[in-house]
Motif scaffolding. Structure first.
Motif, PDB file in Angstrom:
ATOM      1  N   GLY A   1      -2.566   3.044  10.746  1.00  0.00           N
ATOM      2  CA  GLY A   1      -2.522   2.279   9.743  1.00  0.00           C
ATOM      3  C   GLY A   1      -2.588   2.795   8.353  1.00  0.00           C
ATOM      4  O   GLY A   1      -1.787   2.661   7.365  1.00  0.00           O
ATOM      5  N   ASP A   2      -3.737   3.620   8.158  1.00  0.00           N
ATOM      6  CA  ASP A   2      -3.664   4.174   6.914  1.00  0.00           C
ATOM      7  C   ASP A   2      -3.010   5.521   6.679  1.00  0.00           C
ATOM      8  O   ASP A   2      -2.130   5.578   5.570  1.00  0.00           O
ATOM      9  CB  ASP A   2      -5.106   5.215   6.944  1.00  0.00           C
ATOM     10  CG  ASP A   2      -6.253   4.081   7.109  1.00  0.00           C
ATOM     11  OD1 ASP A   2      -6.242   2.904   6.468  1.00  0.00           O
ATOM     12  OD2 ASP A   2      -7.325   4.612   7.623  1.00  0.00           O
ATOM     13  N   ILE A   3      -2.247   6.173   7.877  1.00  0.00           N
ATOM     14  CA  ILE A   3      -1.139   6.994   7.470  1.00  0.00           C
ATOM     15  C   ILE A   3      -0.021   6.365   7.170  1.00  0.00           C
ATOM     16  O   ILE A   3       0.658   6.631   6.415  1.00  0.00           O
ATOM     17  CB  ILE A   3      -1.023   7.518   9.003  1.00  0.00           C
ATOM     18  CG1 ILE A   3      -2.124   8.558   9.371  1.00  0.00           C
ATOM     19  CG2 ILE A   3       0.329   8.696   9.000  1.00  0.00           C
ATOM     20  CD1 ILE A   3      -1.994   9.183  10.712  1.00  0.00           C
ATOM     21  N   LEU A   4       0.395   5.084   7.865  1.00  0.00           N
ATOM     22  CA  LEU A   4       1.504   4.459   7.549  1.00  0.00           C
ATOM     23  C   LEU A   4       1.406   3.649   6.082  1.00  0.00           C
ATOM     24  O   LEU A   4       2.562   4.021   5.248  1.00  0.00           O
ATOM     25  CB  LEU A   4       1.585   3.143   8.316  1.00  0.00           C
ATOM     26  CG  LEU A   4       3.012   2.464   8.599  1.00  0.00           C
ATOM     27  CD1 LEU A   4       3.963   3.199   9.158  1.00  0.00           C
ATOM     28  CD2 LEU A   4       2.518   1.176   9.459  1.00  0.00           C
ATOM     29  N   ARG A   5       0.289   3.578   5.518  1.00  0.00           N
ATOM     30  CA  ARG A   5       0.187   2.948   4.170  1.00  0.00           C
ATOM     31  C   ARG A   5       0.406   4.341   3.189  1.00  0.00           C
ATOM     32  O   ARG A   5       1.026   4.123   2.322  1.00  0.00           O
ATOM     33  CB  ARG A   5      -1.022   2.506   3.848  1.00  0.00           C
ATOM     34  CG  ARG A   5      -1.029   1.002   4.401  1.00  0.00           C
ATOM     35  CD  ARG A   5      -2.501   0.227   3.989  1.00  0.00           C
ATOM     36  NE  ARG A   5      -3.606   0.833   4.697  1.00  0.00           N
ATOM     37  CZ  ARG A   5      -3.949  -0.013   5.900  1.00  0.00           C
ATOM     38  NH1 ARG A   5      -3.405  -1.121   6.069  1.00  0.00           N
ATOM     39  NH2 ARG A   5      -4.869   0.498   6.591  1.00  0.00           N
ATOM     40  N   ALA A   6      -0.039   5.430   3.577  1.00  0.00           N
ATOM     41  CA  ALA A   6       0.078   6.702   2.728  1.00  0.00           C
ATOM     42  C   ALA A   6       1.400   6.924   2.572  1.00  0.00           C
ATOM     43  O   ALA A   6       1.949   7.420   1.584  1.00  0.00           O
ATOM     44  CB  ALA A   6      -0.783   7.656   2.993  1.00  0.00           C
ATOM     45  N   ASN A   7       2.075   6.984   4.094  1.00  0.00           N
ATOM     46  CA  ASN A   7       3.403   7.304   3.574  1.00  0.00           C
ATOM     47  C   ASN A   7       4.368   6.291   3.066  1.00  0.00           C
ATOM     48  O   ASN A   7       5.423   6.799   2.152  1.00  0.00           O
ATOM     49  CB  ASN A   7       4.016   7.378   5.350  1.00  0.00           C
ATOM     50  CG  ASN A   7       3.504   8.603   5.945  1.00  0.00           C
ATOM     51  OD1 ASN A   7       2.843   9.496   5.465  1.00  0.00           O
ATOM     52  ND2 ASN A   7       3.653   8.574   7.481  1.00  0.00           N
ATOM     53  N   PHE A   8       4.210   5.180   3.131  1.00  0.00           N
ATOM     54  CA  PHE A   8       4.864   4.168   2.372  1.00  0.00           C
ATOM     55  C   PHE A   8       4.684   4.138   0.988  1.00  0.00           C
ATOM     56  O   PHE A   8       5.825   4.242   0.028  1.00  0.00           O
ATOM     57  CB  PHE A   8       4.476   2.927   2.815  1.00  0.00           C
ATOM     58  CG  PHE A   8       5.391   1.458   2.218  1.00  0.00           C
ATOM     59  CD1 PHE A   8       6.384   1.334   3.120  1.00  0.00           C
ATOM     60  CD2 PHE A   8       4.974   1.100   1.104  1.00  0.00           C
ATOM     61  CE1 PHE A   8       7.220   0.455   2.501  1.00  0.00           C
ATOM     62  CE2 PHE A   8       6.132  -0.012   0.524  1.00  0.00           C
ATOM     63  CZ  PHE A   8       7.062  -0.285   1.198  1.00  0.00           C
TER      64      PHE A   8
END
Length: 201
Positions: free
Chosen positions: A122-129
């Motif tokens: 989820g941290d990766i998802l947030r950073a990508n977004f």
């Protein structure tokens, strides 16, 4: 003697287009990621939803981590979402989100809503977004508070997407897409080009 005609030979079934297969796998993985924790999703489940065999998923993406690295990227979605002149971008963005959901069954932004389900992923998802969507939008804006305005605009889109695709509001889903665009786009455009009018020329 009359010759006996033979029926024409039917062509062999066309080999499934590789790009279409990859797209089906990515769509299936996105669907599952929006409904289940990353750790609970198996390649078998992705394959079943995509209508392919698990070895085919491995052939195209290598492993689960590589597949979900693609799924967690918003780059292609941002390309489509931001593909309009700035003075008409609000209408384009609203239209893109609604058409993606209503006609294509896709969710170009809503994966971010489920980031808390996915732990470190989820941290990766947030950073990508943040880098691929909101910061990219902010870089196109002029004037003060570009970052804030970009986040507010994207937040409005997410709210509309949640009501349409997750809460499945009966009135929103029953309204024509063009009507929803007419109603929502001016408010979104006001964040993108404040004071410059809300409709493209």
């Amino acid at each position: 003697m009359r010759a006996v005609s033979t029926p024409p030979t039917l062509p062999a079934p066309a080999r499934r287009d590789a790009e279409a297969t990859k797209a089906a796998i990515l769509k299936a993985a996105r669907h599952l990621l929006a409904r289940h924790a990353h750790a609970d999703i198996t390649l078998k489940a992705v394959a079943e939803r995509a209508g392919v065999s698990p070895p085919l998923v491995l052939k195209y993406f290598g492993n689960k981590d590589a597949l979900f690295a693609r799924v967690m990227s918003f780059e292609a979605d941002a390309d489509a979402l931001l593909d309009a002149p700035l003075d008409g971008l609000g209408r384009h963005m609203v239209h893109q989100v609604l058409v993606s959901q209503s006609r294509q069954g896709a969710d170009p932004l809503l994966r971010i809503v489920f980031a808390p389900l996915h732990g470190e992923q989820g941290d990766i998802l947030r950073a990508n977004f943040r880098t691929q969507v909101t910061e990219r939008l902010a870089a196109r804006l002029t004037g003060p508070d570009a970052g804030l305005r970009a986040e507010l605009a994207v937040g409005m889109l997410l709210g509309l997407g949640v009501m349409y695709g997750i809460a499945r509001g009966a009135h929103v889903r029953g309204a024509p897409v063009d009507d929803l665009v007419d109603r929502c786009a001016p408010a979104l455009q006001a964040h993108l080009t404040p004071g410059a009018g809300t409709r493209p020329s």
